[in-house]
Design an enzyme around this catalytic site. Structure first.
Site, PDB file in Angstrom:
ATOM      1  N   GLY A 102     -24.382 -30.015  -5.412  1.00 37.70           N
ATOM      2  CA  GLY A 102     -24.867 -30.001  -6.782  1.00 37.70           C
ATOM      3  C   GLY A 102     -23.726 -30.020  -7.784  1.00 37.70           C
ATOM      4  N   TRP A 103     -22.601 -29.407  -7.410  1.00 43.02           N
ATOM      5  CA  TRP A 103     -21.419 -29.406  -8.281  1.00 43.02           C
ATOM      6  C   TRP A 103     -20.980 -30.841  -8.556  1.00 43.02           C
ATOM      7  CZ3 TRP A 103     -16.627 -31.093  -9.148  1.00 43.02           C
ATOM      8  CH2 TRP A 103     -15.779 -30.353  -9.983  1.00 43.02           C
ATOM      9  N   CYS A 220     -21.756 -21.900 -11.215  1.00 33.32           N
ATOM     10  CA  CYS A 220     -21.049 -22.221  -9.979  1.00 33.32           C
ATOM     11  C   CYS A 220     -20.794 -20.923  -9.217  1.00 33.32           C
ATOM     12  CB  CYS A 220     -19.730 -22.927 -10.291  1.00 33.32           C
ATOM     13  SG  CYS A 220     -18.676 -23.170  -8.839  1.00 33.32           S
ATOM     14  N   ASN A 380     -16.264 -23.943   2.933  1.00 32.26           N
ATOM     15  CA  ASN A 380     -14.801 -23.918   3.013  1.00 32.26           C
ATOM     16  C   ASN A 380     -14.273 -24.480   1.692  1.00 32.26           C
ATOM     17  OD1 ASN A 380     -13.859 -24.116   6.435  1.00 32.26           O
ATOM     18  ND2 ASN A 380     -15.946 -23.832   5.734  1.00 32.26           N
TER      19      ASN A 380
END
Length: 530
Positions: A102-103, A220, A380
Site C-alpha cells: 500500500g505504501w 505508515c 524486512n
C-alpha cells in the site's frame, strides 16, 4: 494425453461441427493460444494461488526451513522481471511470491501524485495493480511458451527431438505466483472493506493483509501517530474479507492480520464491555487512567470508567484520542494476534521498529502458548537501518561476552571506516542468515521486503544519470546497463520481444497467413542480440 494435445483434439472436434466455415482455423494454433492463456480470469488465479499458499503453509508447519519470500513490486513489469529472474536463477518459482505494498501504491500509483502511506490514494488502484501484475506474469508465460512452440516447429521440420520439447511444454512452470495484497485498514467501515476485498480477489488476490489501525487515521507502520481500533472492530473487517472470499468461491483464501500495536500508543474508541474479562474489558485495561475519588476530580466532558471495582478517568488528548499505558505494546500485540487467529485470520504480521530475531521470537512464543501453529508474515523493512542495527547487535553481544570493543564507537558504527572490520563481517553474516534464523526461531513463514523496487529504481537511475550526464556519456548506458543485460542473460535486452512484438507476429500469422505484416524480419534491430 497432454493438455496441449487434448486442446488440439477439442478444437479439431469443434471445428468439424461448423461445416467448413472454420477451414481457416488451425486446431494446433488455437490450442497454443489456449495453453498460453492458462488463467482465464483473476478468480482462476486466486483459486490456483490460494492452494499453493495453503500447501506452503503446511510444509512450513512440518519443516521451518521451508519458509517463503517475496519482494514488493509497484508495476506489472517489475513483478514480471522479478519472477523471470527468480525462475532463471533458482530454476523454479516455488516458495516465491509477490508483495503488493500500500505504501508503494500511495507513493507511485495515485492520480494525486506521490502520497504518504495514509490511505489517501484511490482504493481502486490497489485492485488495478493486482490485475496489472498478473497480466504481466501471464504475458511472461505466453512469451516463453511461444518460444517453445517455435522450437517444436523447428524440431518437426528438421528431425529434432520433438518429444523433449513437447515435454517442456507439458511440464511448463508458470510465473503466476501468490500475491500478498495490502488492503491497509480496509479503506472505511466493514462494508467498504468487503467491497474492496471482492475487487482485489476478482483481480487475482489469494491473500489479503489487513491492519488494526483506524482507517481514516492510518499511518505508515514505521511512523509515529498510529491509532488502533478495538478488537471487535478489527474482527468485523476480518469477517468481511472472509465473506468476500467465500462469496467468490475462493474457499481457501488467506487472511493476514497485522497488528501495529507495538508502535501505537493511541486509540480512537473505548469499546463497550458487557461482561467481566471480555475483549472490550481487556482492551480497556491498557488505557492510561487516573483514579476518580469524587466529582471534584472531573472536568467538564470527562469520561469515567469502572475498572476492577474502582472509578477511573482515561487520559484523553485534545484531539479526542485516548492514550495507552506506556510499555504495553508487547502485551497488546500478543492479545491482538491471539484474538485474530481465534477469529478467522490465518497468518500474523507484527510491525516492529527493528529487525531483531529474539524480539519477534519472544512475542511469538507467547502467542504459541495459546495457538501452537501461529506463524508470521514479516516485513524486512527498508525503514530499518539494517547495517547499523546489526552492527550494534554484534557490539552489544560482544560487550556482554566480555570481548574488547574499544576499537568501535557504538553510536557511529554506520561509518565506512568499519566496513572491513571483524564486527562488520559478523553483522553481515547475521543479516545474511536473518530470514532462516527468524523462520526457525520466531515462527516467520513468509519474509518480504515492502519497498525494495522503489529503492532499486532510484539507485539504478542515479547511477545511470551520474555517468550519462557526466564524463562517461553513452558509455554509462552501454557499460552499466546494456552490456550487463547481455552478460547476465536478461531477456529484456530484446525489449521489443519482451513487450510482445514476437507474440503479435505469431498471432498475425495465425490470423492472416502469408499476408501477415510482421515486425521480426531481417531489418529488426533486435536481431543484433541473437
Amino acid at each position: 494425453m497432454s493438455d496441449y494435445q487434448n486442446a488440439i483434439e477439442q478444437v479439431a472436434t469443434l471445428k468439424s461441427q461448423y461445416n467448413g466455415t472454420w477451414n481457416a482455423i488451425s486446431p494446433e494454433f488455437a490450442a497454443r493460444m489456449v495453453v498460453q492463456n492458462r488463467f482465464k480470469t483473476g478468480l482462476d488465479v486466486a483459486k490456483y494461488t490460494a492452494k499453493i499458499m495453503r500447501q506452503d503453509m503446511a510444509e512450513y508447519d512440518a519443516d521451518c526451513t521451508q519458509y517463503t519470500q517475496s519482494l514488493g513490486c509497484w508495476h506489472g513489469f517489475i513483478g514480471q522481471q522479478k519472477m523471470l529472474a527468480v525462475k532463471k536463477h533458482q530454476g523454479t518459482t516455488k516458495k516465491s511470491y509477490l508483495y503488493l505494498s500500500g505504501w508503494m501504491v500511495a507513493a507511485l500509483r495515485s492520480e494525486f501524485g506521490p502520497l504518504p502511506d495514509q490511505s489517501m490514494h484511490e482504493k481502486t488502484s490497489v485492485a488495478s495493480l493486482i490485475e496489472e501484475l498478473y497480466t504481466f506474469l501471464r504475458q511472461a508465460d505466453a512469451r516463453e511458451l511461444g518460444d517453445l512452440f517455435k522450437q517444436l516447429d523447428a524440431a518437426k521440420a528438421n528431425g529434432g527431438d520433438v518429444a523433449a520439447i513437447q515435454a517442456q511444454i507439458d511440464n511448463y512452470e508458470t510465473h503466476v505466483v501468490p500475491i500478498i495484497a495490502d488492503i491497509d485498514a480496509g479503506f472505511g467501515n466493514e462494508e467498504a472493506t468487503y467491497l474492496l476485498a471482492k475487487k482485489m480477489i476478482e483481480a487475482g488476490a489469494c491473500c489479503i493483509q489487513i491492519e488494526n489501525q483506524v482507517s481514516d487515521a492510518k499511518q505508515c507502520g514505521h511512523q509515529d501517530g498510529k491509532v488502533t481500533v478495538p478488537h471487535e472492530d478489527f474482527l468485523a473487517k476480518i469477517n468481511a474479507v472472509r465473506y468476500a472470499f467465500l462469496e467468490l468461491g475462493v474457499d481457501d483464501g488467506v487472511i493476514v492480520a497485522r497488528t501495529d500495536s507495538l508502535g501505537a500508543g493511541l486509540t480512537q474508541k473505548i469499546p463497550v464491555s458487557t461482561s467481566e474479562g471480555d475483549l472490550a474489558s481487556q482492551y480497556n485495561a491498557f488505557l492510561q487512567t487516573t483514579p476518580v475519588n469524587s466529582v471534584a476530580d472531573l472536568n467538564e466532558g470527562d469520561l469515567v470508567l469502572k475498572q476492577n471495582g474502582e472509578l477511573v478517568k482515561p487520559e484523553r488528548l485534545p484531539n479526542g484520542l485516548f492514550r495507552f499505558k506506556p510499555d504495553t505494546g508487547v502485551a497488546r500485540c500478543v492479545l491482538d494476534c491471539i484474538t485474530s487467529l481465534q477469529n478467522g485470520a490465518d497468518l500474523l504480521w507484527i510491525e516492529t521498529e527493528k529487525p531483531h530475531v529474539r524480539q519477534i521470537g519472544d512475542m511469538v512464543d507467547q502467542i504459541r502458548e495459546v495457538i501452537p501453529n501461529a506463524k508470521l508474515v514479516y516485513n524486512n523493512s527498508p525503514s530499518f537501518n539494517w547495517t547499523l542495527n546489526f552492527r550494534q547487535q554484534v557490539f552489544d553481544a560482544w560487550s556482554e561476552e566480555g570481548k574488547d570493543v574499544s576499537a568501535y564507537d557504538r553510536a557511529n558504527l554506520m561509518s565506512v571506516e568499519y566496513d572491513d572490520s571483524e564486527l562488520a563481517a559478523e553483522a553481515d553474516a547475521k543479516i545474511q542468515s536473518f530470514q532462516a534464523d527468524a523462520a526457525r526461531e520466531a515462527g516467520i513463514f513468509h519474509h518480504l521486503i515492502t519497498l525494495p523496487t522503489y529503492h532499486t529504481a532510484a539507485l539504478s537511475t542515479d547511477n545511470l544519470a551520474k555517468g550519462y550526464f557526466g564524463e562517461e556519456g553513452m558509455l554509462a548506458y552501454v557499460k552499466g546497463v546494456q552490456r550487463q543485460e547481455i552478460r547476465q542473460g536478461l531477456a529484456c535486452v530484446k525489449h521489443q520481444a519482451m513487450a510482445g512484438s514476437d507474440l503479435g507476429d505469431t498471432h498475425k500469422e495465425y490470423f492472416s497467413g502469408e499476408q501477415a505484416l510482421k515486425a521480426s524480419g531481417k531489418d529488426n534491430t533486435m536481431n543484433q542480440f541473437d
